[in-house]
Design an enzyme around this catalytic site. Structure first.
Site, PDB file in Angstrom:
ATOM      1  N   TYR A  55     -30.082  28.808  16.875  1.00  0.00           N
ATOM      2  CA  TYR A  55     -31.477  28.479  17.173  1.00  0.00           C
ATOM      3  C   TYR A  55     -32.075  29.509  18.124  1.00  0.00           C
ATOM      4  O   TYR A  55     -31.362  30.280  18.758  1.00  0.00           O
ATOM      5  CB  TYR A  55     -31.548  27.073  17.787  1.00  0.00           C
ATOM      6  CG  TYR A  55     -32.908  26.446  17.678  1.00  0.00           C
ATOM      7  CD1 TYR A  55     -33.507  26.229  16.448  1.00  0.00           C
ATOM      8  CD2 TYR A  55     -33.617  26.087  18.827  1.00  0.00           C
ATOM      9  CE1 TYR A  55     -34.763  25.666  16.347  1.00  0.00           C
ATOM     10  CE2 TYR A  55     -34.880  25.511  18.745  1.00  0.00           C
ATOM     11  CZ  TYR A  55     -35.448  25.306  17.499  1.00  0.00           C
ATOM     12  OH  TYR A  55     -36.696  24.751  17.410  1.00  0.00           O
ATOM     13  N   ARG A 176     -36.833  20.709  -5.425  1.00  0.00           N
ATOM     14  CA  ARG A 176     -35.754  21.299  -6.225  1.00  0.00           C
ATOM     15  C   ARG A 176     -35.126  20.307  -7.189  1.00  0.00           C
ATOM     16  O   ARG A 176     -34.325  20.667  -8.028  1.00  0.00           O
ATOM     17  CB  ARG A 176     -34.680  21.881  -5.294  1.00  0.00           C
ATOM     18  CG  ARG A 176     -35.072  23.211  -4.680  1.00  0.00           C
ATOM     19  CD  ARG A 176     -34.091  23.630  -3.616  1.00  0.00           C
ATOM     20  NE  ARG A 176     -34.085  22.659  -2.517  1.00  0.00           N
ATOM     21  CZ  ARG A 176     -33.267  22.715  -1.471  1.00  0.00           C
ATOM     22  NH1 ARG A 176     -32.370  23.661  -1.402  1.00  0.00           N
ATOM     23  NH2 ARG A 176     -33.337  21.805  -0.510  1.00  0.00           N
ATOM     24  N   PHE A 265     -44.333  29.410  12.602  1.00  0.00           N
ATOM     25  CA  PHE A 265     -44.716  28.297  13.477  1.00  0.00           C
ATOM     26  C   PHE A 265     -43.477  27.727  14.141  1.00  0.00           C
ATOM     27  O   PHE A 265     -42.474  27.439  13.476  1.00  0.00           O
ATOM     28  CB  PHE A 265     -45.441  27.183  12.712  1.00  0.00           C
ATOM     29  CG  PHE A 265     -45.860  26.085  13.653  1.00  0.00           C
ATOM     30  CD1 PHE A 265     -46.975  26.244  14.458  1.00  0.00           C
ATOM     31  CD2 PHE A 265     -45.090  24.934  13.791  1.00  0.00           C
ATOM     32  CE1 PHE A 265     -47.328  25.272  15.383  1.00  0.00           C
ATOM     33  CE2 PHE A 265     -45.441  23.950  14.709  1.00  0.00           C
ATOM     34  CZ  PHE A 265     -46.560  24.118  15.496  1.00  0.00           C
ATOM     35  N   TRP A 266     -43.581  27.556  15.445  1.00  0.00           N
ATOM     36  CA  TRP A 266     -42.472  26.993  16.227  1.00  0.00           C
ATOM     37  C   TRP A 266     -43.070  25.984  17.190  1.00  0.00           C
ATOM     38  O   TRP A 266     -43.819  26.342  18.095  1.00  0.00           O
ATOM     39  CB  TRP A 266     -41.758  28.106  16.979  1.00  0.00           C
ATOM     40  CG  TRP A 266     -40.461  27.702  17.612  1.00  0.00           C
ATOM     41  CD1 TRP A 266     -39.652  26.657  17.268  1.00  0.00           C
ATOM     42  CD2 TRP A 266     -39.799  28.358  18.698  1.00  0.00           C
ATOM     43  NE1 TRP A 266     -38.539  26.635  18.064  1.00  0.00           N
ATOM     44  CE2 TRP A 266     -38.597  27.656  18.952  1.00  0.00           C
ATOM     45  CE3 TRP A 266     -40.102  29.473  19.485  1.00  0.00           C
ATOM     46  CZ2 TRP A 266     -37.705  28.035  19.965  1.00  0.00           C
ATOM     47  CZ3 TRP A 266     -39.207  29.846  20.480  1.00  0.00           C
ATOM     48  CH2 TRP A 266     -38.029  29.141  20.716  1.00  0.00           C
TER      49      TRP A 266
END
Lengths: 329, 329
Positions: A55, A176, A265-266
């Site tokens: 991370y 999926r 985007f975080w």
């Protein structure tokens, strides 16, 4: 001194192996502190990445795991005027949330809207605001405008579907697996399809010639390419995950001639850069959506903290029916 | 009716083959029109791409080639109050600039600062403003801040070096040939290096720990990757060309955790979206830089219009000492 049960990791590695239960001292609240009894915490992908060490943030080890979670204030220390016993609070990520209790500075906590159930409150810090902010911060979406996303069955993807529907925007959702199509349509997805290399060719028809200006990407690789090709002039592709572990490939032409742009985007950066007031306003709006049933987060399984390895194992399964939630009580 | 010599193309293909000389009728100016005697026009990469049919814009064929070029007003039609005989003007791209004369609506022309020489004026529409706008429109550069670019020896790259220096910004310039290093340093480049896979590792040293927030890319592929890795938090990579014909690869991590973003720049869109006043203000600033010698555009060769095939052939050579300019007089 009292102790509290925590799930912590002393090294990065295989999440199931490195996570372990441990007792930690629990102090009485000092000046400016509160003691919080934790209630619930989800097992998020970012928690798994923290255990793996992949991370964008690393904590000094050993560290208690868990980025989000909620509790109720149990003891209010001296000099704390803005919290009362019983308040619903998000405790600080730096202390970890996979724990039964924590004593910490009140200033590091976030008071949450009291209308939230504890389960909802435990999941309001990461996924719903990620969806909310991505839908608001990049493109000034007009009523009825289309948004496209992959990973539509992810927790964020499901929030995107519901929030967009509540706010009057339409979604094209790429998944999926065929069996998800009806489920996500029932959740409010306008178009839900199994992604194929030529999916982008249908965009014009689906959107009546008004292709999306906003694409949300949590996959990367070819799937991000499909999103790129689906975007109209001036479109933005916002990446918040990279499940395929493949890079996004940008052709030069569309960058220059279609004015496409690519962003990340975080949520962690958003919290760091925005005011508490902006955050609380958003939380109230999300709480209102929860309250009126327009926003729901599915929970696959609730595990007690003592079964942390089983909980992490369950969270690693791709085919889940929702979040894995830790019961910390 | 009078005629004028033009260089036109009736089909897309090999630029040297499809470009051909042709006489075209030249009308007297009608109401609202002016007649312009052309002086000079450069052969730009975008002109080559137009001949190939690979540009973002296509004209109905046959079309006169040439996107930029300058002339002097020769006849002013009725109802035209803002042009006088002798004014230096950019004639419209849609009519082509590789021609000896044109009659066209005055409203489609741009009057240029009279301080410019005809040669400078003929090259003020594409390269210098591309450099100027990319340096201004994406990042609010602070005094002394670093910018990185590849294709530093291109016409735009050389404008970037000179404009950045004039405005107080520093440049890291990546080139492919060792013999360009001293030349571009002499032009004002602060750092000029032959690009290598580990170039990005030196960025911190060069910039004293303040890596660039702006990278300008005309290459794509691995070179764009080097630029990406050189950028600091919140950095923007702006693409205005793709000489390698390779896509840019974006890793997910830096998009999310370093907040990098990827944009395209197209001068044609800028002109379409901005006001005439913004454009003219920029031209005046560029004209001032030309006048005081801070901005120069090297010319490799001046070819008469009749030698158009030789001119295009020369423009296709990679190792040139500057622009190929058509003398239209």
């Amino acid at each position: 001194m009292a102790t509290t049960l925590t799930a912590r990791y002393a090294a990065n590695g295989n999440p199931i192996e490195v996570i372990e239960l441990a007792e930690e001292a629990l102090a009485a609240p000092a000046n400016g502190e509160i003691s919080v009894k934790l209630l619930f915490a989800p097992v998020n992908p970012s928690d798994i990445n923290m255990l793996e060490g992949t991370y964008g943030v690393k904590l000094p080890l050993p560290a208690v795991a868990g980025n989000e979670g909620v509790g109720r204030v149990e003891v209010v220390g001296a000099g704390v005027s803005d919290y009362q016993v019983g308040d619903l609070v998000k405790t600080p990520s730096t202390r970890g949330t996979w724990r039964q209790a924590v004593t910490c500075p009140a200033a590091d906590c976030i008071k949450l809207p009291p209308s939230l159930t504890p389960e909802q409150a435990s999941m309001i810090y990461v996924n719903p605001p990620t969806a909310w902010c991505m839908l608001h911060d990049f493109v000034d979406l007009q009523p009825g405008e289309w948004v496209i996303q992959n990973a539509a069955n992810s927790a964020v993807g499901r929030c995107v579907i519901q929030i967009a529907k509540a706010l009057g925007w339409k979604t094209i959702n790429l998944v999926r697996r065929e069996e998800l199509v009806e489920e996500l349509k029932a959740l409010g997805g306008d178009i839900v399809v199994v992604e194929a290399p030529d999916t982008f060719k249908q965009i014009k028809t689906w959107t009546n010639g008004k292709p999306p200006r906003l694409a949300l990407n949590a996959v990367g690789g070819d799937s991000a390419g499909t999103l790129s090709k689906s975007l109209g002039d001036g479109g933005k592709l916002v990446t918040y995950g990279g499940m395929s572990k493949q890079p996004i490939k940008l052709a030069t032409g569309p960058l220059i001639f279609k004015d496409l742009s690519y962003h990340g985007f975080w949520m962690t950066r958003w919290y760091a850069n925005r005011s508490a007031q902006e955050r609380d306003t958003m939380y109230q709006k999300l709480a209102d959506l929860f309250a009126n049933g327009e926003l729901k987060i599915a929970v696959d399984k609730v595990c007690p903290l003592r079964e942390i390895k089983q909980a992490v194992t369950a969270a690693l399964q791709e085919k889940r029916g929702g979040k894995i939630l830790l019961n910390l009580q």
